[in-house]
Design an enzyme around this catalytic site. Sequence first.
Site, PDB file in Angstrom:
ATOM      1  N   CYS A 285       0.838  -1.204   0.000  1.00 13.97           N
ATOM      2  CA  CYS A 285       0.000   0.000   0.000  1.00 13.97           C
ATOM      3  C   CYS A 285       0.871   1.252   0.000  1.00 13.97           C
ATOM      4  O   CYS A 285       1.563   1.515  -0.978  1.00 13.97           O
ATOM      5  CB  CYS A 285      -0.981  -0.040   1.171  1.00 13.97           C
ATOM      6  SG  CYS A 285      -2.350   1.109   0.955  1.00 13.97           S
TER       7      CYS A 285
ATOM      8  N   HIS B 107      -3.463  -5.441   1.204  1.00 14.48           N
ATOM      9  CA  HIS B 107      -2.766  -5.638   2.486  1.00 14.48           C
ATOM     10  C   HIS B 107      -2.780  -7.098   2.933  1.00 14.48           C
ATOM     11  O   HIS B 107      -3.680  -7.493   3.681  1.00 14.48           O
ATOM     12  CB  HIS B 107      -3.483  -4.844   3.579  1.00 14.48           C
ATOM     13  CG  HIS B 107      -3.305  -3.372   3.508  1.00 14.48           C
ATOM     14  ND1 HIS B 107      -2.249  -2.721   4.101  1.00 14.48           N
ATOM     15  CD2 HIS B 107      -4.054  -2.419   2.926  1.00 14.48           C
ATOM     16  CE1 HIS B 107      -2.353  -1.421   3.895  1.00 14.48           C
ATOM     17  NE2 HIS B 107      -3.438  -1.209   3.184  1.00 14.48           N
TER      18      HIS B 107
ATOM     19  N   GLU C  88      -1.067  -8.418   5.202  1.00 10.93           N
ATOM     20  CA  GLU C  88      -0.884  -8.492   6.662  1.00 10.93           C
ATOM     21  C   GLU C  88      -2.189  -8.245   7.412  1.00 10.93           C
ATOM     22  O   GLU C  88      -2.273  -8.502   8.609  1.00 10.93           O
ATOM     23  CB  GLU C  88       0.191  -7.479   7.103  1.00 10.93           C
ATOM     24  CG  GLU C  88      -0.236  -6.029   7.207  1.00 10.93           C
ATOM     25  CD  GLU C  88      -0.406  -5.327   5.868  1.00 10.93           C
ATOM     26  OE1 GLU C  88      -0.197  -5.978   4.817  1.00 10.93           O
ATOM     27  OE2 GLU C  88      -0.763  -4.137   5.872  1.00 10.93           O
TER      28      GLU C  88
END
Lengths: 79, 224
Positions: free
Chosen positions: B87, B195, B197
């Site tokens: 990002c 994302h 994560e």
Amino acid sequence: MKARVDITLKNGVLDPQGKAIQHALGALGFDGVNDVRQGKVIELQLAGDDRAAAEAALKEMCEKLLANTVIEDYRIKVL
Amino acid sequence: MKSAVIVFPGSNCDRDLAVGLERASGRAAEMVWHKDAALPEGLDVVAIPGGFSFGDYLRCGAIAARMPIMRAVVEFARKGGHVIGVCNGFQVLIESGLLPGALMRNAGLKFLCKNVELIAATSNSPFTSSLEVGQRLTIPIAHHDGNYIADSELLLKLQAEDRIAFRYADNPNGSVDNIAGILSQNRRVLGMMPHPERLNDPALGGNDGAKIFESLTHSLMASA
């Protein structure tokens, strides 16, 4: 010494914000706006009075930070 | 696998990224402040997190890319180190010249925050080696400027060199060729807008994101 840098999107790079402004102008009744491009203005206060040196420094500033030359053009003006 | 996460003012996915790396590798990631001029010794992976570094001032990622640590990260990448930017981290990698192209305002002008479906476009990279081409992953996006732009010459080059890592199944932001993530020429630098994560634990609704960190760990162990 004052200087001004205008940063605009290169021709051919789609500008969604410009398009949104164009549509909003149309909604307000401003007909005949064929295109809108949004950019930014950066004003700088520079030490010294050597115009040529200032222009050279500004060009380097634009290349290294102020503009993303992949998508943006810049114009330098020492005032 | 020894990894580090770079922290800028305004980073907000740095801890999640560290958790993702630690879960896959079994080793805690080091957190590195952007004002440091050097990376820790012996790193395998540098991760640049999402967030809003320096408030997105000037251009997203532009200021972060000029901080002292980024010189060390560029040097690390040039020497063959692995770098992942997520990002805002992808924006920083582009601004620092490690990845080509540009990320512009989303075509629909809205900030987008939702899960999207990604399609793995290559398995030929350390980040996607455990994935099959065409495999679908659910990964969240959260960005305002994720509209990937490349001129036709660059796009052809990325396609010819198999450097598109992920595509959106349903393009949310106007990115050319549905691109969600790209690789560097040596395939060791990955930038992606979604994302991984953030979807890394079944308790949070899924763990497709873990597949990317696990691929990286397996690739690095295999090459060690």
